[in-house]
Design a protein around this motif. Structure first.
Motif, mmCIF file in Angstrom:
data_model
loop_
_atom_site.group_PDB
_atom_site.id
_atom_site.type_symbol
_atom_site.label_atom_id
_atom_site.label_comp_id
_atom_site.label_asym_id
_atom_site.label_seq_id
_atom_site.Cartn_x
_atom_site.Cartn_y
_atom_site.Cartn_z
ATOM 1 N N GLY A 183 40.095 49.173 39.838
ATOM 2 C CA GLY A 183 41.533 48.977 39.885
ATOM 3 C C GLY A 183 42.201 49.183 38.547
ATOM 4 N N PRO A 184 43.536 49.091 38.511
ATOM 5 C CA PRO A 184 44.296 49.295 37.274
ATOM 6 C C PRO A 184 43.979 48.214 36.241
ATOM 7 C CG PRO A 184 45.715 49.396 39.216
ATOM 8 C CD PRO A 184 44.413 48.856 39.669
ATOM 9 N N LEU A 185 43.915 48.621 34.973
ATOM 10 C CA LEU A 185 43.560 47.687 33.903
ATOM 11 C C LEU A 185 44.626 46.614 33.717
ATOM 12 C CD1 LEU A 185 41.694 46.814 31.629
ATOM 13 C CD2 LEU A 185 42.759 48.539 30.153
ATOM 14 N N GLU A 186 45.890 46.979 33.744
ATOM 15 C CA GLU A 186 46.954 45.993 33.514
ATOM 16 C C GLU A 186 46.902 44.880 34.563
ATOM 17 O OE1 GLU A 186 51.821 45.756 32.822
ATOM 18 O OE2 GLU A 186 50.877 47.647 33.391
ATOM 19 N N ALA A 187 46.750 45.245 35.813
ATOM 20 C CA ALA A 187 46.664 44.234 36.872
ATOM 21 C C ALA A 187 45.433 43.362 36.685
ATOM 22 C CB ALA A 187 46.635 44.913 38.243
ATOM 23 N N ALA A 188 44.336 43.965 36.236
ATOM 24 C CA ALA A 188 43.100 43.198 36.018
ATOM 25 C C ALA A 188 43.239 42.234 34.848
ATOM 26 C CB ALA A 188 41.936 44.162 35.779
ATOM 27 N N GLN A 189 43.999 42.612 33.832
ATOM 28 C CA GLN A 189 44.238 41.693 32.713
ATOM 29 C C GLN A 189 45.097 40.521 33.171
ATOM 30 O OE1 GLN A 189 42.632 41.574 30.136
ATOM 31 N NE2 GLN A 189 42.138 43.591 29.301
ATOM 32 N N HIS A 190 46.104 40.782 33.969
ATOM 33 C CA HIS A 190 46.904 39.681 34.492
ATOM 34 C C HIS A 190 46.066 38.758 35.375
ATOM 35 C CE1 HIS A 190 50.999 41.872 33.856
ATOM 36 N NE2 HIS A 190 50.653 41.138 32.819
ATOM 37 N N ARG A 191 45.156 39.338 36.163
ATOM 38 C CA ARG A 191 44.294 38.517 37.016
ATOM 39 C C ARG A 191 43.424 37.609 36.157
ATOM 40 N NH1 ARG A 191 42.362 42.368 39.422
ATOM 41 N NH2 ARG A 191 43.749 42.364 41.224
ATOM 42 N N LYS A 192 42.877 38.148 35.062
ATOM 43 C CA LYS A 192 42.065 37.347 34.138
ATOM 44 C C LYS A 192 42.864 36.189 33.558
ATOM 45 C CE LYS A 192 42.386 38.205 30.040
ATOM 46 N NZ LYS A 192 41.612 39.180 29.314
ATOM 47 N N ILE A 193 44.050 36.489 33.051
ATOM 48 C CA ILE A 193 44.888 35.462 32.428
ATOM 49 C C ILE A 193 45.298 34.407 33.451
ATOM 50 C CG2 ILE A 193 47.132 35.026 31.347
ATOM 51 C CD1 ILE A 193 46.840 37.799 30.007
ATOM 52 N N ASP A 194 45.728 34.850 34.612
ATOM 53 C CA ASP A 194 46.194 33.906 35.625
ATOM 54 C C ASP A 194 45.065 32.987 36.094
ATOM 55 O OD1 ASP A 194 48.722 34.955 35.439
ATOM 56 O OD2 ASP A 194 48.521 36.245 37.209
ATOM 57 N N ARG A 195 43.846 33.521 36.171
ATOM 58 C CA ARG A 195 42.737 32.655 36.555
ATOM 59 C C ARG A 195 42.490 31.581 35.497
ATOM 60 N NH1 ARG A 195 37.395 31.347 36.472
ATOM 61 N NH2 ARG A 195 36.471 30.938 38.534
ATOM 62 N N LEU A 196 42.550 31.950 34.221
ATOM 63 C CA LEU A 196 42.375 30.968 33.155
ATOM 64 C C LEU A 196 43.466 29.901 33.208
ATOM 65 C CD1 LEU A 196 41.436 33.402 30.254
ATOM 66 C CD2 LEU A 196 39.979 31.551 31.096
ATOM 67 N N LEU A 197 44.695 30.316 33.408
ATOM 68 C CA LEU A 197 45.797 29.350 33.481
ATOM 69 C C LEU A 197 45.651 28.454 34.706
ATOM 70 C CD1 LEU A 197 48.819 31.604 32.419
ATOM 71 C CD2 LEU A 197 47.565 29.957 31.016
ATOM 72 N N ASP A 198 45.217 29.020 35.815
ATOM 73 C CA ASP A 198 44.977 28.204 37.010
ATOM 74 C C ASP A 198 43.865 27.191 36.756
ATOM 75 O OD1 ASP A 198 46.893 29.644 38.374
ATOM 76 O OD2 ASP A 198 45.458 30.899 39.457
ATOM 77 N N GLN A 199 42.772 27.631 36.136
ATOM 78 C CA GLN A 199 41.656 26.728 35.853
ATOM 79 C C GLN A 199 42.080 25.603 34.914
ATOM 80 O OE1 GLN A 199 38.227 26.681 36.890
ATOM 81 N NE2 GLN A 199 39.109 27.950 38.514
ATOM 82 N N ALA A 200 42.992 25.918 33.991
ATOM 83 C CA ALA A 200 43.469 24.900 33.049
ATOM 84 C C ALA A 200 44.573 24.036 33.645
ATOM 85 C CB ALA A 200 43.968 25.574 31.769
#
Length: 426
Positions: A183-200
């Motif tokens: 998939g697109p890199l930008e969307a994958a970076q947002h997915r990474k960040i959002d998962r970290l924020l959700d976990q926190a």
């Protein structure tokens, strides 16, 4: 027939400027260098046979899809490897003594069987031969700024050429299609960040501390959720651009960015997030790092960590080694193991692991995309003032790291901790 790399403008053989690259100016010489080169040659040929790596001259055409080393200057290549092991291997690439149609594929093959590259009796002698990390690279409060600046203050414009629009310089988290990140890199970076924020547990009103600002994307997305964010960095270049991005987004009232060492932080926070910063801490300061996070979190607070890791025994065996990556890319860096992180947090803090996600294949894909963008932007990189040796260095760095993740030598983890009520035992 001459081998042409998939990125010829990056991998064409340069003449390193001795003022810019003093370590490349002299090829090892003398009787000891000749003996070491002969041993290195025997080992190299044995490794290539065992791992089915093609070892060819520029007049030979390697089979496509298989790892290959194209040797342009055998004498220099073997002298550098014989004198300085993997540092010499990388330096011989920088000078063009060897090349490869696909550096990442080659390193993947090496990384997958790294424990078999040299005989066991030679591995037992590695302490005699392998160089130690210089003391000047210790990550003290005063030295850490210099170590970080060496890499992150190269040029914001350089990083913008190969990163996606989020300017995220850490592993993305892709969708998985047919078992592979896609998939697109930008969307994958947002997915990474959002998962970290959700976990926190970051949401409206959360007091969030970020250790390691990068160029500000995580802080921006946390503030967009309604969190109040304090974020710290040791990179002046990152600080300036991150502040500009926050101002442009109209979020300056929610985001505070400071040039500050993590050891000098104070306050109390509901959540702490740190993305691929622990690699720059150094093992002698890992306890300090986790104790600091522990002290800054309120009871019940959450800590989301993204960390590049390596297997525990390998970390123990190599933590004092001076490597090509440490010499040219990340001075003072060291990858922790999951076991080391869990041991320190269990015995020295009130932090308990509640979740862990392994993402190594996602980092290999992230690096592949970065390298592709970098190689497609070499004219722009040159226009920024970087010379041909730098082009080879940066391509090798990105491809080398990609191979490390693809071959399983390294991994990247998202780990979530909660601060509980038990007391420290030490």
């Amino acid at each position: 027939m001459t081998i042409t790399s998939s990125h010829p403008s990056v991998t064409s053989r340069p003449q390193p400027d001795p003022e810019l690259w003093p370590g490349l100016a002299t090829i090892p010489s003398g009787p000891r260098a000749r003996v070491s080169a002969a041993i290195a040659g025997s080992l190299l040929r044995a490794v290539c046979r065992r791992l089915e790596i093609q070892l060819v001259t520029p007049d030979e055409l390697p089979l496509p899809g298989l790892p290959a080393i194209v040797v342009h200057d055998e004498d220099e290549f073997l002298r550098r490897v014989g004198a300085d092991g993997l540092i010499g291997f990388g330096e011989a690439y920088l000078t063009g003594a060897w090349d490869s149609p696909d550096v990442a594929l080659l390193v993947t093959a090496l990384a997958a069987r790294v424990d078999q590259l040299v005989p066991q009796w030679m591995q037992r002698l590695r302490r005699v031969h392998v160089r130690r990390e210089p003391r000047r690279h210790r990550n003290t409060v005063t030295q850490s700024r210099s170590n970080i600046s060496h890499h992150y203050d190269l040029s914001n414009d350089l990083f913008a050429l190969f990163l996606d629009p989020t300017l995220s310089y850490s592993s993305a988290l892709f969708e998985v299609v047919d078992g592979r990140p896609h998939g697109p890199l930008e969307a994958a970076q947002h997915r990474k960040i959002d998962r970290l924020l959700d976990q926190a547990g970051v949401g409206p009103g959360t007091r969030l501390l970020e250790i390691g600002t990068g160029w500000g994307e995580l802080a921006l997305r946390a503030a967009a959720r309604g969190a109040t964010v304090r974020t710290v960095t040791l990179s002046q270049e990152q600080l300036e651009l991150a502040r500009a991005r926050v101002d442009a987004a109209g979020l300056a009232d929610l985001v505070s960015i400071e040039l500050l060492d993590y050891r000098l932080l104070d306050g109390q926070y509901d959540a702490v997030v740190s993305v691929e910063m622990i690699e720059a801490v150094g093992d002698e300061y890992w306890s300090t790092y986790f104790r600091t996070v522990d002290d800054l979190l309120v009871p019940g607070g959450r800590f989301a960590l993204q960390a590049i890791t390596m297997p525990h025994q390998r970390m123990l065996d190599t933590r004092d080694d001076f490597t090509w990556i440490k010499k040219y890319i990340f001075p003072g860096g060291l990858l922790p193991s999951v076991e080391a992180i869990e041991e320190i947090t269990r015995t020295e803090t009130q932090l308990s692991v509640t979740d862990r996600l392994s993402m190594g294949a996602h980092y290999a894909e992230t690096l592949r995309l970065w390298d592709q963008r970098f190689c497609d932007s070499v004219d722009e990189v040159r226009a920024l003032g970087f010379d041909p040796t730098f082009l080879r260095m940066w391509h090798f760095y990105l491809a080398y790291c990609q191979g490390g993740f693809a071959g399983g030598y390294t991994d990247v983890q998202q780990m979530t901790f909660v601060k509980d009520a038990h007391e420290r035992t030490s």
